[in-house]
Scaffold this active site. Structure first.
Site, PDB file in Angstrom:
ATOM      1  N   GLU A 171       7.074  31.407 -20.991  1.00 37.05           N
ATOM      2  CA  GLU A 171       6.464  32.201 -19.927  1.00 37.05           C
ATOM      3  C   GLU A 171       4.999  31.800 -19.818  1.00 37.05           C
ATOM      4  O   GLU A 171       4.296  31.703 -20.829  1.00 37.05           O
ATOM      5  CB  GLU A 171       6.583  33.689 -20.240  1.00 37.05           C
ATOM      6  CG  GLU A 171       5.879  34.602 -19.249  1.00 37.05           C
ATOM      7  CD  GLU A 171       6.086  36.083 -19.567  1.00 37.05           C
ATOM      8  OE1 GLU A 171       7.157  36.424 -20.114  1.00 37.05           O
ATOM      9  OE2 GLU A 171       5.184  36.888 -19.284  1.00 37.05           O
ATOM     10  N   GLU A 176      -2.882  38.231 -15.104  1.00 44.04           N
ATOM     11  CA  GLU A 176      -2.482  39.624 -15.267  1.00 44.04           C
ATOM     12  C   GLU A 176      -3.748  40.466 -15.322  1.00 44.04           C
ATOM     13  O   GLU A 176      -4.758  40.059 -15.898  1.00 44.04           O
ATOM     14  CB  GLU A 176      -1.692  39.842 -16.554  1.00 44.04           C
ATOM     15  CG  GLU A 176      -0.337  39.182 -16.569  1.00 44.04           C
ATOM     16  CD  GLU A 176       0.445  39.547 -17.826  1.00 44.04           C
ATOM     17  OE1 GLU A 176       1.343  40.385 -17.736  1.00 44.04           O
ATOM     18  OE2 GLU A 176       0.122  38.990 -18.897  1.00 44.04           O
TER      19      GLU A 176
END
Length: 424
Positions: A171, A176
């Protein structure tokens, strides 16, 4: 981040449909767009592909279903509070070239979540089965929401997740943000032995108390074999290689697909509280992927004085390798691709002005793509290749046509040694 973003309760059975069905449903004679074709030896060969999504369309319309999957359901593993809805209910174009993902405090359809009746709705989109990329420049310009409990993200998962599971798939979190850190975003890698709260990453904080929700910002990675570099608004803030993993497996030399979502609550951001106002919106101006050749042999030659080709010396992809003139030979060392960020790329790296110099005679080299002004080039109608930071042209030293002639930047004069034909 503190918990695996990719692991979830059923997100529902749609997860298996999204990750597996598009591949299984493909005709035997072809792979879905961006999914690797098997070579004769059975190994996947990465396809170089460019993805440009400007979210043009009528206000209120859904995203292009030929490019994006819409996921539905909740997420027990992160203890997120939202229910991701289908269609354009929480993800719609605004008619001004933006995608707007909206989180609302509502439950119009009596959605059920892991904790009971859902309290919020939002949206999550991915490109699985529709577009994957291996290496290159991956970028989005967006404006994040604000408030306790908000968790917007722009990220990627290995396209083999349906076969190997998470975190073995890998990932890459490009951006974020959690609401309690309004001035900071995070970039993180997750893989076997370094997932969830053990992910490898860093944060980037705006100066002077600015908040990311106040304006649009550009979030990007530059990704090459065994290296990923993160930047915000062109400012590089971390670079990761297998050396950062302490002997654990680097699982990022394969195709990945893209994901955009806005979560509400969860282990890391915490739940909304009395200070959180709704609705909140993640506004996405564009998503762009310029894969370059990533070592896959795409792109084309750049020819200069004497009909010689712009060449990476010795086909060596190491940082600092000279870029020179050489007889055109069709090798990867002479295949250049134009990135949407203004870069010129070969062998998975970028054409770079040494030490970001601006003086006449500053050598040009190959270097890890990092999004800086030293790696931005403009190809003019007059066939100049200009570095805007220096306001100087790519130049064959001394006007020589000999093999091995170094390239440099020099004041643009219109001379033959500064004229190039770009075909990549």
């Amino acid at each position: 981040m503190n918990s695996p973003r990719s692991a979830r309760r059923l997100l529902l059975t749609l997860l298996s449909v999204v990750l597996v069905a598009p591949v299984l449903a493909a005709p035997a004679s072809a792979s879905p767009a961006g999914v690797p074709e098997p070579s004769a030896g059975g190994e996947a060969v990465p396809l170089a592909e460019t993805f440009t999504e400007n979210f043009d369309g009528a206000a209120g319309s859904a995203v292009d279903s030929s490019r994006w999957q819409i996921e539905t359901g909740d997420n027990v593993n992160n203890h997120e509070r939202q229910y991701y809805t289908a269609g354009n209910r929480n993800a719609a174009l605004d008619g001004q070239g933006n995608l707007v993902i909206t989180a609302r405090r509502e439950n119009p359809e009596n959605y059920q979540c892991w904790y009971g009746r859902c309290e919020y709705t939002s949206a999550r989109l991915n490109t699985s089965g529709k577009f994957t990329t291996q290496y290159g420049h991956v970028e989005s310009r967006m404006k994040v929401p604000r408030g306790q409990g908000m968790w917007p993200a722009f990220w990627m998962l290995g396209s083999d997740i349906g076969q190997v599971g998470w975190p073995n798939s890998g990932e890459i979190d490009i951006m974020e943000n959690v609401g309690f850190e309004p001035s900071t975003v995070h970039g993180t890698l997750h893989g076997p032995g370094y997932s969830g709260s053990g992910g490898i990453g860093a944060g980037y904080t705006l100066a002077g108390g600015q908040q990311f929700a106040d304006a649009f910002h550009t979030f990007a990675i530059d990704w090459s074999p065994d290296a990923i570099t993160w930047s915000v608004d062109g400012n590089v803030y971390q670079r990761r290689t297998p050396a950062d993993l302490g002997g654990r497996a680097w699982v990022f030399n394969k195709p990945f697909f893209l994901i955009l979502n806005l979560a509400v609550g969860g282990y890391w951001p915490g739940d909304p509280d009395g200070s959180t106002t709704f609705p909140q919106q993640l506004v996405v101006d564009y998503v762009r992927v310029s894969t370059g050749n990533g070592g896959s042999g795409s792109g084309g030659p750049i020819t200069g004085i004497g009909g010689k080709c712009l060449d990476v010396a010795g086909a060596n992809s190491a940082n600092g390798t000279p870029v020179q003139l050489y007889d055109c030979n069709g090798t990867d060392a002479q295949r250049w691709s134009k990135g949407s960020d203004g870069s010129l790329r070969a062998l998975g790296k970028c054409l770079d002005v040494t030490s970001a110099g601006t003086a006449n005679g500053t050598a040009v080299q190959l270097w890890e793509c990092n999004g800086t002004a030293a790696q931005r080039w403009t190809v003019t109608a007059a066939r100049d290749i200009v570095n805007p930071q220096a306001d100087k042209c790519l130049d064959a030293r001394d006007g020589s046509t000999a093999n091995g002639t170094r390239t440099q930047i020099w004041t643009c004069t219109g001379a033959a040694q500064q004229k190039w034909t770009v075909s990549g």
